[in-house]
Design a protein around this motif. Sequence first.
Motif, short mmCIF file in Angstrom:
data_model
loop_
_atom_site.label_atom_id
_atom_site.label_comp_id
_atom_site.label_asym_id
_atom_site.label_seq_id
_atom_site.Cartn_x
_atom_site.Cartn_y
_atom_site.Cartn_z
N GLU A 15 56.83 62.79 64.02
CA GLU A 15 56.01 62.10 63.02
C GLU A 15 55.57 60.75 63.56
N ALA A 16 54.44 60.27 63.04
CA ALA A 16 53.96 58.94 63.42
C ALA A 16 53.10 58.38 62.31
N CYS A 17 52.94 57.07 62.30
CA CYS A 17 52.11 56.39 61.31
C CYS A 17 51.40 55.22 61.96
N PHE A 18 50.11 55.11 61.67
CA PHE A 18 49.28 53.99 62.12
C PHE A 18 48.51 53.51 60.90
N SER A 19 48.88 52.36 60.38
CA SER A 19 48.30 51.87 59.14
C SER A 19 47.95 50.39 59.28
N PHE A 20 47.57 49.74 58.18
CA PHE A 20 47.03 48.39 58.24
C PHE A 20 47.55 47.59 57.06
N SER A 21 47.82 46.31 57.28
CA SER A 21 48.21 45.44 56.19
C SER A 21 47.51 44.09 56.36
N SER A 22 47.13 43.49 55.22
CA SER A 22 46.43 42.22 55.26
C SER A 22 46.47 41.57 53.88
N ASP A 23 46.66 40.23 53.87
CA ASP A 23 46.63 39.48 52.61
C ASP A 23 45.22 39.06 52.24
N ASP A 24 44.25 39.38 53.09
CA ASP A 24 42.85 39.03 52.82
C ASP A 24 42.43 39.56 51.46
N THR A 25 41.79 38.72 50.65
CA THR A 25 41.46 39.13 49.28
C THR A 25 40.47 40.28 49.24
N TYR A 26 39.67 40.44 50.29
CA TYR A 26 38.71 41.54 50.33
C TYR A 26 39.42 42.88 50.49
N TYR A 27 40.42 42.91 51.36
CA TYR A 27 41.15 44.15 51.63
C TYR A 27 42.39 44.31 50.75
N LYS A 28 43.22 43.27 50.69
CA LYS A 28 44.53 43.39 50.04
C LYS A 28 45.19 44.69 50.49
N ALA A 29 45.33 44.82 51.78
CA ALA A 29 45.76 46.08 52.38
C ALA A 29 47.27 46.15 52.52
N GLN A 30 47.81 47.33 52.25
CA GLN A 30 49.24 47.58 52.41
C GLN A 30 49.43 48.78 53.34
N SER A 31 50.27 48.62 54.33
CA SER A 31 50.56 49.71 55.24
C SER A 31 51.27 50.83 54.49
N LEU A 32 50.87 52.06 54.80
CA LEU A 32 51.53 53.22 54.21
C LEU A 32 52.67 53.74 55.08
N CYS A 33 52.94 53.06 56.19
CA CYS A 33 54.13 53.42 56.97
C CYS A 33 55.36 53.06 56.14
N PRO A 34 56.31 53.95 56.01
CA PRO A 34 57.48 53.67 55.18
C PRO A 34 58.22 52.39 55.56
N ASN A 35 58.13 51.98 56.83
CA ASN A 35 58.81 50.74 57.24
C ASN A 35 58.00 49.49 56.91
N GLY A 36 56.79 49.68 56.38
CA GLY A 36 55.94 48.56 56.01
C GLY A 36 55.20 47.91 57.15
N LEU A 37 55.38 48.41 58.36
CA LEU A 37 54.75 47.84 59.54
C LEU A 37 53.49 48.62 59.91
N PRO A 38 52.69 48.11 60.84
CA PRO A 38 51.46 48.83 61.23
C PRO A 38 51.71 50.12 61.99
N VAL A 39 52.86 50.22 62.63
CA VAL A 39 53.15 51.40 63.45
C VAL A 39 54.58 51.86 63.17
N GLN A 40 54.75 53.18 63.08
CA GLN A 40 56.08 53.75 62.96
C GLN A 40 56.05 55.14 63.57
N THR A 41 57.06 55.47 64.35
CA THR A 41 57.20 56.82 64.89
C THR A 41 58.61 57.32 64.62
N GLY A 42 58.77 58.64 64.67
CA GLY A 42 60.08 59.22 64.42
C GLY A 42 60.18 59.81 63.03
N ALA A 43 61.35 60.38 62.73
CA ALA A 43 61.56 61.07 61.46
C ALA A 43 61.24 60.17 60.28
#
Length: 326
Positions: A15-43
């Motif tokens: 498994e792997a995850c590549f997501s995005f997070s940002s406090d920018d008011t336009y995006y208010k983006a939250q990573s969907l990786c369970p660890n909350g980081l931009p990248v996660q690999t493994g079970a």
Amino acid sequence: MDRDHPFFAGRIVGEACFSFSSDDTYYKAQSLCPNGLPVQTGAGAANAETAKCVVSGQNKCYHGTHVAGIAAGKKAAGAPASGVAPEAGILPVQVFTRFDGSVCQVELNTNAPCFASFASLQKAALQYVDSVHSTHNVVAVNMSLGGSAKYTQHCDSDPSAGALKDEITWLREFGVTTVISAGNSGHQDGVASPACVSHAVAVGATDDNDAVASFSNRGALLDLFAPGVAIRSAITGNAYGVLSGTSMSAPHVAGALALLRQAYPNTSGEARVDKLQATGKAITYASGGTQVTTKRINLTAALPPKPTQSPTPSVTPTTTPTATPT
């Protein structure tokens, strides 16, 4: 995807995850990786059952589970049937991000929160697949995603629409075929990005009567049709549900390529696609003022015929000898 869904039991190979997070008011983006980081690999890295997927009590990250079930679900209690390649390994990769900012209305014409994916994260995901394709014997990448813009010609030279060209071409060199949904905007003569990349396999949707689905993009850039209307497959929460879209058509093709790899282990990725096109049912339709024919996959015709069994010979009984008296 729902990694503990019984439809996938014992067949998730990584498994792997590549997501995005940002406090920018336009995006208010939250990573969907369970660890909350931009990248996660493994079970657990691509697990859809996370808090950030839930909106008003509903899990909005059900899409990947449904897609994976079509490609490679294996019959379990409550399942409608098996997917196309029920013995195949599955390598889920999360590339989406949750947005709570104004980007949802400005760019995606929907209310926040919304879920979308950047091309840069898709590139990272394809590069990850390249790094593990040999280890996991990857046959096909399924990308049931895309934009709404129409492309009537291959978009390789477009820096935005063709952003994945290098990764798709590179994977192709190693026999890994990238299968992408054509899009659901109903374009009569074009497909969405990234399905417009030349070395991608763009897939449109047909219904049970082999009519082109009204929502399906189509035209000269389309490589194949596959079923995409009212498809029942797995969804999050260990459940099953019905969805329609070219997102449902693409995994039919990805699963078919896995079966063709099994049946013809020495053929190239291009040859497997050619096989589906050569043996498919011709669907002819109007597109851009002309008639276009695209094949709908027919696995029965594409796969070698099952060997016929010779009838079991009947045993002729022998008479039990009687004892000779002394």
